[in-house]
Design a protein around this motif. Sequence first.
Motif, PDB file in Angstrom:
ATOM      1  N   TYR A 105      -4.521   2.536 -14.588  1.00  0.00           N
ATOM      2  CA  TYR A 105      -3.410   2.705 -15.519  1.00  0.00           C
ATOM      3  C   TYR A 105      -3.014   4.169 -15.649  1.00  0.00           C
ATOM      4  N   ARG A 106      -1.796   4.324 -16.118  1.00  0.00           N
ATOM      5  CA  ARG A 106      -1.231   5.654 -16.361  1.00  0.00           C
ATOM      6  C   ARG A 106      -0.236   5.520 -17.499  1.00  0.00           C
ATOM      7  N   PHE A 107      -0.318   6.446 -18.433  1.00  0.00           N
ATOM      8  CA  PHE A 107       0.650   6.465 -19.520  1.00  0.00           C
ATOM      9  C   PHE A 107       1.852   7.277 -19.086  1.00  0.00           C
ATOM     10  N   ARG A 108       3.014   6.799 -19.441  1.00  0.00           N
ATOM     11  CA  ARG A 108       4.249   7.451 -19.036  1.00  0.00           C
ATOM     12  C   ARG A 108       4.606   8.555 -20.030  1.00  0.00           C
ATOM     13  N   ALA A 109       4.739   9.750 -19.515  1.00  0.00           N
ATOM     14  CA  ALA A 109       5.150  10.888 -20.340  1.00  0.00           C
ATOM     15  C   ALA A 109       6.664  11.003 -20.345  1.00  0.00           C
ATOM     16  N   TYR A 110       7.201  11.661 -21.352  1.00  0.00           N
ATOM     17  CA  TYR A 110       8.649  11.860 -21.429  1.00  0.00           C
ATOM     18  C   TYR A 110       9.149  12.526 -20.152  1.00  0.00           C
ATOM     19  N   GLY A 111      10.153  11.931 -19.531  1.00  0.00           N
ATOM     20  CA  GLY A 111      10.745  12.500 -18.326  1.00  0.00           C
ATOM     21  C   GLY A 111      10.169  11.977 -17.024  1.00  0.00           C
ATOM     22  N   ASP A 112       9.050  11.229 -17.080  1.00  0.00           N
ATOM     23  CA  ASP A 112       8.480  10.653 -15.860  1.00  0.00           C
ATOM     24  C   ASP A 112       9.422   9.608 -15.294  1.00  0.00           C
ATOM     25  N   ASP A 113       9.514   9.549 -13.987  1.00  0.00           N
ATOM     26  CA  ASP A 113      10.274   8.512 -13.314  1.00  0.00           C
ATOM     27  C   ASP A 113       9.326   7.639 -12.532  1.00  0.00           C
ATOM     28  N   TYR A 114       9.649   6.333 -12.422  1.00  0.00           N
ATOM     29  CA  TYR A 114       8.862   5.408 -11.600  1.00  0.00           C
ATOM     30  C   TYR A 114       9.759   4.840 -10.546  1.00  0.00           C
ATOM     31  N   PRO A 120       0.821  -1.216   0.000  1.00  0.00           N
ATOM     32  CA  PRO A 120       0.000   0.000   0.000  1.00  0.00           C
ATOM     33  C   PRO A 120       0.858   1.270   0.000  1.00  0.00           C
ATOM     34  N   LYS A 121       1.997   1.224   0.670  1.00  0.00           N
ATOM     35  CA  LYS A 121       2.893   2.386   0.705  1.00  0.00           C
ATOM     36  C   LYS A 121       3.399   2.717  -0.708  1.00  0.00           C
ATOM     37  N   ARG A 122       3.781   1.698  -1.454  1.00  0.00           N
ATOM     38  CA  ARG A 122       4.269   1.885  -2.823  1.00  0.00           C
ATOM     39  C   ARG A 122       3.154   2.450  -3.715  1.00  0.00           C
ATOM     40  N   LEU A 123       1.940   1.934  -3.554  1.00  0.00           N
ATOM     41  CA  LEU A 123       0.800   2.425  -4.335  1.00  0.00           C
ATOM     42  C   LEU A 123       0.535   3.898  -4.040  1.00  0.00           C
ATOM     43  N   GLU A 124       0.668   4.261  -2.779  1.00  0.00           N
ATOM     44  CA  GLU A 124       0.467   5.660  -2.383  1.00  0.00           C
ATOM     45  C   GLU A 124       1.555   6.557  -2.987  1.00  0.00           C
ATOM     46  N   GLU A 125       2.804   6.085  -2.960  1.00  0.00           N
ATOM     47  CA  GLU A 125       3.915   6.848  -3.547  1.00  0.00           C
ATOM     48  C   GLU A 125       3.668   7.149  -5.025  1.00  0.00           C
ATOM     49  N   LEU A 126       3.096   6.173  -5.734  1.00  0.00           N
ATOM     50  CA  LEU A 126       2.837   6.322  -7.162  1.00  0.00           C
ATOM     51  C   LEU A 126       1.544   7.085  -7.463  1.00  0.00           C
ATOM     52  N   GLY A 127       0.697   7.255  -6.442  1.00  0.00           N
ATOM     53  CA  GLY A 127      -0.583   7.941  -6.646  1.00  0.00           C
ATOM     54  C   GLY A 127      -1.575   7.110  -7.436  1.00  0.00           C
ATOM     55  N   VAL A 128      -1.522   5.804  -7.271  1.00  0.00           N
ATOM     56  CA  VAL A 128      -2.355   4.877  -8.046  1.00  0.00           C
ATOM     57  C   VAL A 128      -3.847   5.177  -7.900  1.00  0.00           C
ATOM     58  N   SER A 129      -4.283   5.618  -6.740  1.00  0.00           N
ATOM     59  CA  SER A 129      -5.714   5.878  -6.527  1.00  0.00           C
ATOM     60  C   SER A 129      -6.249   6.984  -7.447  1.00  0.00           C
ATOM     61  N   LYS A 130      -5.368   7.792  -8.014  1.00  0.00           N
ATOM     62  CA  LYS A 130      -5.768   8.892  -8.907  1.00  0.00           C
ATOM     63  C   LYS A 130      -5.695   8.504 -10.387  1.00  0.00           C
ATOM     64  N   TRP A 131      -5.207   7.309 -10.685  1.00  0.00           N
ATOM     65  CA  TRP A 131      -5.077   6.871 -12.068  1.00  0.00           C
ATOM     66  C   TRP A 131      -6.446   6.530 -12.653  1.00  0.00           C
ATOM     67  N   SER A 132      -6.518   6.458 -13.965  1.00  0.00           N
ATOM     68  CA  SER A 132      -7.743   6.064 -14.669  1.00  0.00           C
ATOM     69  C   SER A 132      -8.040   4.588 -14.410  1.00  0.00           C
ATOM     70  N   VAL A 133      -9.336   4.235 -14.458  1.00  0.00           N
ATOM     71  CA  VAL A 133      -9.776   2.850 -14.234  1.00  0.00           C
ATOM     72  C   VAL A 133     -10.279   2.270 -15.551  1.00  0.00           C
ATOM     73  N   TRP A 134      -9.939   1.012 -15.798  1.00  0.00           N
ATOM     74  CA  TRP A 134     -10.446   0.289 -16.962  1.00  0.00           C
ATOM     75  C   TRP A 134     -10.913  -1.080 -16.519  1.00  0.00           C
ATOM     76  N   LYS A 135     -12.091  -1.500 -17.005  1.00  0.00           N
ATOM     77  CA  LYS A 135     -12.671  -2.792 -16.641  1.00  0.00           C
ATOM     78  C   LYS A 135     -13.063  -3.551 -17.904  1.00  0.00           C
ATOM     79  N   THR A 136     -13.070  -4.875 -17.781  1.00  0.00           N
ATOM     80  CA  THR A 136     -13.561  -5.724 -18.857  1.00  0.00           C
ATOM     81  C   THR A 136     -14.012  -7.048 -18.263  1.00  0.00           C
ATOM     82  N   GLY A 137     -14.602  -7.857 -19.091  1.00  0.00           N
ATOM     83  CA  GLY A 137     -14.984  -9.217 -18.718  1.00  0.00           C
ATOM     84  C   GLY A 137     -14.168 -10.190 -19.537  1.00  0.00           C
ATOM     85  N   LYS A 138     -14.678 -11.403 -19.678  1.00  0.00           N
ATOM     86  CA  LYS A 138     -13.967 -12.436 -20.424  1.00  0.00           C
ATOM     87  C   LYS A 138     -13.874 -12.036 -21.891  1.00  0.00           C
TER      88      LYS A 138
END
Length: 145
Positions: free
Chosen positions: A136-145, A59-77
């Motif tokens: 998910y989040r798309f990586r922009a030029y210069g972003d660090d993970y 959870p700490k790593r997810l918070e560092e990355l700001g995952v809760s603010k990323w876009s959500v995508w769902k699908t089924g089979k």
Amino acid sequence: MASTFMAPTFNLLSSNINRSSSGYRRPDCNHRRYHAVTMKGEKPLEELYNVRVERQVSPKRLEELGVSKWSVWKTGKCRLPWDWHVDQLVYIEEGEVRVVPDGSKKYMQFVAGDLVLYPKWFEADLWFNGPYQERYRFRAYGDDY
């Protein structure tokens, strides 16, 4: 025909890998941490295609990355052919996906709790066996993970 054994996957940010005293775990180990590779000395698909994965992200790593603010995508089979025009960072919240690189008969499997970085220009078929949700989040030029 090559025999298979289970080998640990690579951590996105660390080269420290927990192994048993023999170096590898038995094939009946938890599939969340291991994947099959051949004994011919072939590299894991993640390494061949430069797909990086962190398993069971804290959870700490997810918070560092700001995952809760990323876009959500769902699908089924379903099966979804996909290609990445930019780097994409994905956190799997529910379900699992099998990723079959273009031209390959082998696959990578990612499950809920995995953080996956797909590289720019990667092409694959995504196979979803049931309900699936990711952030998910798309990586922009210069972003660090």
